[in-house]
Scaffold this motif. Structure first.
Motif, PDB file in Angstrom:
ATOM      1  N   GLN B  14       0.826  -1.201   0.000  1.00 24.43           N
ATOM      2  CA  GLN B  14       0.000   0.000   0.000  1.00 24.43           C
ATOM      3  C   GLN B  14       0.864   1.257   0.000  1.00 24.43           C
ATOM      4  O   GLN B  14       0.533   2.265  -0.628  1.00 24.43           O
ATOM      5  CB  GLN B  14      -0.909  -0.005   1.219  1.00 24.43           C
ATOM      6  N   ILE B  16       3.945   1.496  -1.228  1.00 27.68           N
ATOM      7  CA  ILE B  16       4.497   1.644  -2.583  1.00 27.68           C
ATOM      8  C   ILE B  16       3.444   2.277  -3.493  1.00 27.68           C
ATOM      9  O   ILE B  16       3.688   3.237  -4.211  1.00 27.68           O
ATOM     10  CB  ILE B  16       4.907   0.265  -3.160  1.00 27.68           C
ATOM     11  N   PHE B  17       2.208   1.725  -3.420  1.00 30.02           N
ATOM     12  CA  PHE B  17       1.134   2.225  -4.270  1.00 30.02           C
ATOM     13  C   PHE B  17       0.863   3.703  -4.026  1.00 30.02           C
ATOM     14  O   PHE B  17       0.686   4.484  -4.955  1.00 30.02           O
ATOM     15  CB  PHE B  17      -0.134   1.393  -4.033  1.00 30.02           C
ATOM     16  N   ARG B  20       3.434   5.742  -5.699  1.00 31.99           N
ATOM     17  CA  ARG B  20       3.218   5.744  -7.143  1.00 31.99           C
ATOM     18  C   ARG B  20       2.011   6.610  -7.532  1.00 31.99           C
ATOM     19  O   ARG B  20       1.998   7.272  -8.559  1.00 31.99           O
ATOM     20  CB  ARG B  20       3.020   4.310  -7.670  1.00 31.99           C
ATOM     21  N   LEU B  21       0.999   6.563  -6.662  1.00 33.02           N
ATOM     22  CA  LEU B  21      -0.192   7.354  -6.922  1.00 33.02           C
ATOM     23  C   LEU B  21       0.143   8.847  -6.915  1.00 33.02           C
ATOM     24  O   LEU B  21      -0.304   9.609  -7.779  1.00 33.02           O
ATOM     25  CB  LEU B  21      -1.261   7.048  -5.876  1.00 33.02           C
ATOM     26  N   VAL B  23       3.068  10.102  -7.569  1.00 28.61           N
ATOM     27  CA  VAL B  23       3.818  10.345  -8.800  1.00 28.61           C
ATOM     28  C   VAL B  23       2.835  10.483  -9.973  1.00 28.61           C
ATOM     29  O   VAL B  23       2.973  11.363 -10.826  1.00 28.61           O
ATOM     30  CB  VAL B  23       4.832   9.214  -9.065  1.00 28.61           C
ATOM     31  N   GLY B  24       1.829   9.585  -9.978  1.00 28.99           N
ATOM     32  CA  GLY B  24       0.807   9.621 -11.033  1.00 28.99           C
ATOM     33  C   GLY B  24       0.090  10.953 -11.062  1.00 28.99           C
ATOM     34  O   GLY B  24      -0.072  11.566 -12.128  1.00 28.99           O
ATOM     35  N   VAL B  25      -0.335  11.422  -9.903  1.00 29.91           N
ATOM     36  CA  VAL B  25      -1.019  12.721  -9.813  1.00 29.91           C
ATOM     37  C   VAL B  25      -0.102  13.821 -10.350  1.00 29.91           C
ATOM     38  O   VAL B  25      -0.504  14.680 -11.129  1.00 29.91           O
ATOM     39  CB  VAL B  25      -1.445  13.025  -8.362  1.00 29.91           C
ATOM     40  N   LEU B  27       2.335  13.469 -12.453  1.00 29.37           N
ATOM     41  CA  LEU B  27       2.445  13.335 -13.915  1.00 29.37           C
ATOM     42  C   LEU B  27       1.234  13.932 -14.623  1.00 29.37           C
ATOM     43  O   LEU B  27       1.363  14.633 -15.634  1.00 29.37           O
ATOM     44  CB  LEU B  27       2.578  11.853 -14.292  1.00 29.37           C
ATOM     45  N   VAL B  28       0.047  13.625 -14.088  1.00 29.57           N
ATOM     46  CA  VAL B  28      -1.182  14.142 -14.692  1.00 29.57           C
ATOM     47  C   VAL B  28      -1.154  15.668 -14.705  1.00 29.57           C
ATOM     48  O   VAL B  28      -1.452  16.304 -15.723  1.00 29.57           O
ATOM     49  CB  VAL B  28      -2.413  13.624 -13.929  1.00 29.57           C
TER      50      VAL B  28
END
Lengths: 381, 639
Positions: B14, B16-17, B20-21, B23-25, B27-28
């Protein structure tokens, strides 16, 4: 239990609790649904203008929305564990269908994408794979310890690479890349090591020219050429992108006004109701309109991230985040291509562009996100 | 391979996720930022550039052609006008299958070989894109109806109603007004950029005659229209309009009445008539027969019609009045006589004995008079009246070719008359230098002697003969034949004789030419006014070598040309006429009556009374068409 976990399980902290009652019982996520409806409504407004004030076009789009919303509603009723259970089965069936397409598919515009099933009509197996691939890769990682080891990464690559390759052979490079991307997003979310990511980026950058010269079809190569220099053939292949940029640029900050965009209304802009509908929006509503649209997309993507973050198991988290990231990739690729940042790859603007089975698939994917959100147990384990 | 039996570490996964989440935000947001900045670049910084591009897309500037000026005669009778003509045009860029379309069209309207041939030629010629290519003109109502009914099947075809030049008196003015026809790429290439802009919407261009010479005035100035079009070039609305400046109407100094009389008087014979008002140089009639129908040329003459004109032995396209070079014969004797008087070579009292020939010293060659047995004792007056060749051989030889050349040039012989028409022939008045330069041969006495009766090398156009006669009538004042507008500048100056009375004396001699003993007595029978004239007969000494004639035709075409120059009323000249009748044999009997009819048409009113028309005035039609409301009521009182 960590402090965060504690707060998360407190009543009133969950998204679902914001809209108790009916939506909850129907397994729908009210904020997401509201944002989607708003986006679709705005999309219809633009479509009405882009289609030359054709009510028929709008009604047909509404029918598609209806079909998509139905798919969304149905999928939302299943709990995530049933996706997890069925993922390998559907993935395998999808793979077989993709092979069938190559052998017995119907040809359209020089590519074999359609499969005619007697009694059911035609459909594109690649649409199924848009949902099946992230689900399959998510399933694959939910069975393993994370972060993934190299061997698991390779396994995942095979899982997403196989359908992508089959779709690429049709040839439908755009969809192939997007499907591969949806799998890669799962890989990324599962904790793919940064070192591997760096290696992958280097490989892609060096492989791109080789792809151009040895793998791509002529029409794909033309698209890249056009992308790099649209003015080389302004009346031919460069026409779309030049007219699109002209439409966007001439819109200015506040636009020419609804139904007053000359580029689209006077037929200078091709594909104005489908792939290039953003140019119509930009021309008529200007930068302000574009920003409103982007905010709507960000709200949806944000809600998707929130749902993924709240998800209670690895499969749901990976699936949810992959679906929402893929959705955003659609938005980015479409806007990128219409504004000349990316080559023209035939990706529609999600829920705004007219037509395509993609609307149903997209809304179905939101059904899965809603399922993740509304089937949570109060105590996870 | 070992597989550790560890439970899944959910918290670790969780965490790690979660990273990554985030990082995802990020990136978006980053990618959204890129899109927004791209949009700002296009919509804010590049806005004006793309606005221009967008306007260029939709807004097109179209040229609106000005209506061409009308041409009238001096009394306001219309000689050239614009009529709507429905023609069939093809927009090649809009057609799907041109050949199939033409087959379809041929089923609905008549298309002959010529139409298709011309269409093919125009289609291949350089033209502006999307410019319609004319396929057939002069559609009938029935044909239009048939086309309209089938329009849905005829993509790329359109019917246009363009004003087209029309000449209501077709053949009558063919050699003076000329014609317009479709403008072509070559015409445009020969223009300056300014001119090209003015012809942007124009379909027709003055090709010959008045239409060509006064093209600039008749054409007018182009107008513009800004229209909004869609991507397929269809006009949706007009944004802005600047109307064209219509071409100026042109009132000619010609008189329809005189022109008609000259045309009719020539009848079916080949020849030319030019009538000039010696008071101001106005050309009253300008006829060359046979003529042609200028209306055939406007929308494109058919191959058949054109080759018929080209192969006709009578050569109807040839402008005899302007370009026909004929030996003037005896018609120039009055001018030569004036030269002899002015140089002192002769005078009115001097006389010679004419044995019927003239002989140079030490030369056995006899230059024969037309009267084999001679005229007896002859002075200048009688030499003119009876057209005595021997007198003029003698006088001309004494005068010499150089004097002859200089004086004749004053009468516009061997010089351009300066008429307002293109491609005027200046005839030929030989000189020693000319023969040296062009014939590479020295001048012989015999050349001078031949020239002194208007033969030998001397050549003149009917227009020049009329001009020379008008100059005699105006007592040496330079006459510039003028059809319309301002006089053209010429190199000639007024001819001033040392003894002014010689003008009247020569006129008297010319009046006696139409008297009982004169060679042109026929033309003055029952005339209400004195006529001064001089007949002429020119030998036809050669027939084109590559031409073939039938036996009887050959004989006819070997006959002498008949000539007549005249002016009237002799005491107060208001008209000078030059007449040429090819192979008409005798000037007096053939050309004379023609000249008389032309003069009557000008000098007599409808009741057959002498009524000399006023000099041409720029302000408006004069003469018969003048409204009776003018305060000039003294005439009415006297009646």
């Amino acid at each position: 239990m960590s402090q965060r976990e504690f707060f998360r399980q407190m009543p009133g902290q969950t998204g679902a609790s914001l809209s108790p009652g009916l939506a909850e019982r129907l397994h729908l996520d009210a904020p997401l649904l509201a944002a989607l409806m708003l986006l679709m409504l705005g999309g219809l407004t633009v479509l009405y203008s882009a289609g030359g004030e054709s009510m028929e076009l709008v009604i047909r789009q509404c029918i598609r929305f209806g079909a998509g919303l139905t798919a969304m509603f149905v999928l939302a009723q299943f709990p995530p564990r049933s996706y997890r259970f069925w993922a390998p089965v559907i993935y395998t069936i999808g793979l077989v269908l993709l092979m069938l397409v190559l052998v017995a598919g119907t040809e359209a515009k020089g590519a074999q994408r359609w499969l005619s099933i007697p009694g059911l009509g035609r459909f594109q197996p690649s649409e199924v794979m848009k949902l099946a691939v992230p689900a399959m890769v998510a399933w694959y990682f939910s069975e393993r310890n994370l972060p993934p080891k190299l061997i698991d990464v390779l396994g995942a690559m095979v899982l997403l690479g196989l359908p992508a390759m089959l779709i690429g052979l049709q040839p439908d490079l755009g969809t192939a890349i997007l499907i591969a991307a949806s799998g890669l997003v799962v890989l990324f979310m599962a904790g793919l090591s940064w070192r591997l990511i760096a290696v992958a980026v280097i490989v892609v950058v060096t492989a791109a020219p080789l792809m151009y010269f040895f793998v791509m079809h002529d029409y794909q190569r033309n698209r890249v050429d056009t992308f790099l220099n649209p003015e080389a053939d302004p009346r031919g292949t460069g026409w779309n992108i030049i007219q699109s940029k002209t439409a966007i640029g001439s819109g200015g900050i506040d636009g020419k006004g609804w139904l007053d965009g000359t580029q689209s209304r006077l037929d200078f802009l091709p594909e104005s109701s489908t792939d290039f509908i953003l140019a119509v929006l930009s021309e008529e509503f200007g930068l302000i309109g574009v920003c409103v649209l982007l905010i709507m997309y960000l709200v949806i993507v944000g809600r998707g991230f929130f749902i993924s973050w709240q998800a209670q198991d690895t499969f749901s988290r990976l699936l949810g985040s992959s679906l929402i990231m893929t959705f955003f990739i659609y938005v980015f690729v479409n806007i990128g291509m219409v504004t000349g940042l990316l080559p023209v790859v035939g990706v529609p603007l999600p829920l705004v562009s007219y037509g395509g089975t993609s609307i149903v698939t997209l809304l179905a994917s939101f059904g899965m996100l809603m399922s993740i959100q509304t089937h949570r147990r109060l105590i996870s384990y | 391979m070992r597989r550790p039996l560890t439970l899944k570490d959910h918290h670790h996964e969780q965490r790690i996720f979660g990273v990554r989440l985030v990082v995802g935000v990020f990136l978006v947001l980053l990618l959204t930022g890129i899109l927004v900045s791209r949009m700002i670049w296009l919509q804010v910084f590049e806005h004006s550039r793309y606005t221009t591009l967008s306007d260029n897309n939709r807004v097109q500037t179209q040229a609106v052609s000005p209506p061409r000026g009308l041409i009238t005669d001096r009394d306001g009778i219309i000689l050239a006008e614009n009529r709507p003509d429905f023609s069939l045009e093809v927009i090649i860029e809009q057609t799907r299958d041109l050949d199939a379309l033409l087959v379809e069209v041929a089923r609905l309207v008549e298309l002959d070989e010529g139409d298709l041939e011309r269409f093919e030629k125009r289609r291949r010629a350089a033209r502006r894109p999307w410019e319609p290519v004319p396929l057939r003109g002069r559609l009938t109502e029935e044909e239009i109806a048939r086309l309209v009914v089938n329009q849905h099947r005829l993509q790329g075809l359109r019917i246009s109603a363009d004003p087209v030049r029309h000449y209501p008196h077709d053949i009558l003015f063919s050699h003076v007004i000329g014609y317009v026809n479709r403008i072509n790429a070559q015409d445009l290439d020969n223009m300056t950029l300014d001119q090209q802009r003015d012809y942007a919407g124009t379909h027709f261009y003055g090709r010959t005659g008045i239409e060509r010479f006064y093209e600039d005035q008749l054409h007018g100035q182009v107008g513009y229209r800004q229209v909004e079009t869609n991507a397929r070039g269809r006009i949706l609305r007009v944004l802005e309009e600047q109307p064209p400046v219509p071409g100026q109407d042109l009132r000619l100094r010609l008189s329809m009445r005189v022109q008609q009389a000259a045309y009719d008087a020539l009848g079916e014979r080949r020849g030319a008539v030019v009538a000039i008002d010696p008071r101001d140089g106005s050309v009253l009639a300008f006829v060359s027969r046979p003529g042609f129908n200028p209306n055939l040329f406007v929308t494109g003459i058919s191959h058949k019609d054109y080759s018929a004109y080209r192969t006709d032995h009578d050569n109807p396209l040839f402008n005899r009045a302007l370009q026909g070079r004929y030996p003037p014969g005896s018609t120039i004797k009055p001018m030569l006589g004036l030269a002899g008087l002015d140089t002192g070579v002769t005078n009115w009292q001097r006389s010679i004995r004419d044995p019927g020939f003239y002989q140079l010293e030490n030369d056995p060659h006899r230059y024969r008079d037309w009267k084999r047995w001679g005229h007896g004792r002859v002075d200048l007056h009688l030499a003119v009246v009876q057209s005595c060749d021997t007198y003029f051989y003698d006088m001309g030889f004494k005068l010499g070719i150089d004097n002859m050349h200089d004086y004749m040039s004053q009468f516009s012989l061997g010089q351009p008359t300066g008429i307002d028409l293109d491609s005027e022939s200046k005839g030929l008045m030989p000189s020693k230098q000319w023969k040296k330069a062009f014939r590479n041969s020295p001048w012989f006495h015999g050349d001078t002697i031949n020239a002194s009766i208007g033969q030998g090398f001397v050549l003149a156009t009917p227009l020049q003969l009329a001009t020379a006669t008008a100059t005699v009538a105006s007592h040496g004042k330079t006459v510039i034949p003028t059809l319309a507008g301002e006089r053209q500048p010429v190199e000639r100056t007024d001819l001033l004789l040392k003894d002014e009375s010689n003008w009247d004396k020569m006129t008297n001699a010319m009046v006696d030419v139409t008297g009982p003993k004169g060679t042109a007595r026929i033309m003055a029978v029952d005339a209400q006014y004195p006529i001064a004239a001089k007949s002429g007969t020119a030998q036809v000494f050669s027939v084109g070598q590559d031409e073939t004639y039938k036996e009887e035709e050959l004989a006819e075409r070997m006959l002498d040309h008949a000539l007549m120059v005249s002016f009237a009323p002799a005491d107060k000249p208001a008209i000078a006429v030059g007449v040429l009748v090819e192979n008409g044999r005798h000037g007096g009997s053939t050309a004379g009556p023609v000249a008389r009819q032309v003069m009557d048409a000008w000098l007599l009113n409808d009741e057959g009374e002498l009524d000399v028309p006023a000099v041409f005035s720029d302000t408006g039609p004069a003469g018969t068409d003048t409204p009776p409301s003018t305060p000039d009521d003294s005439d009415e009182d006297s009646q």
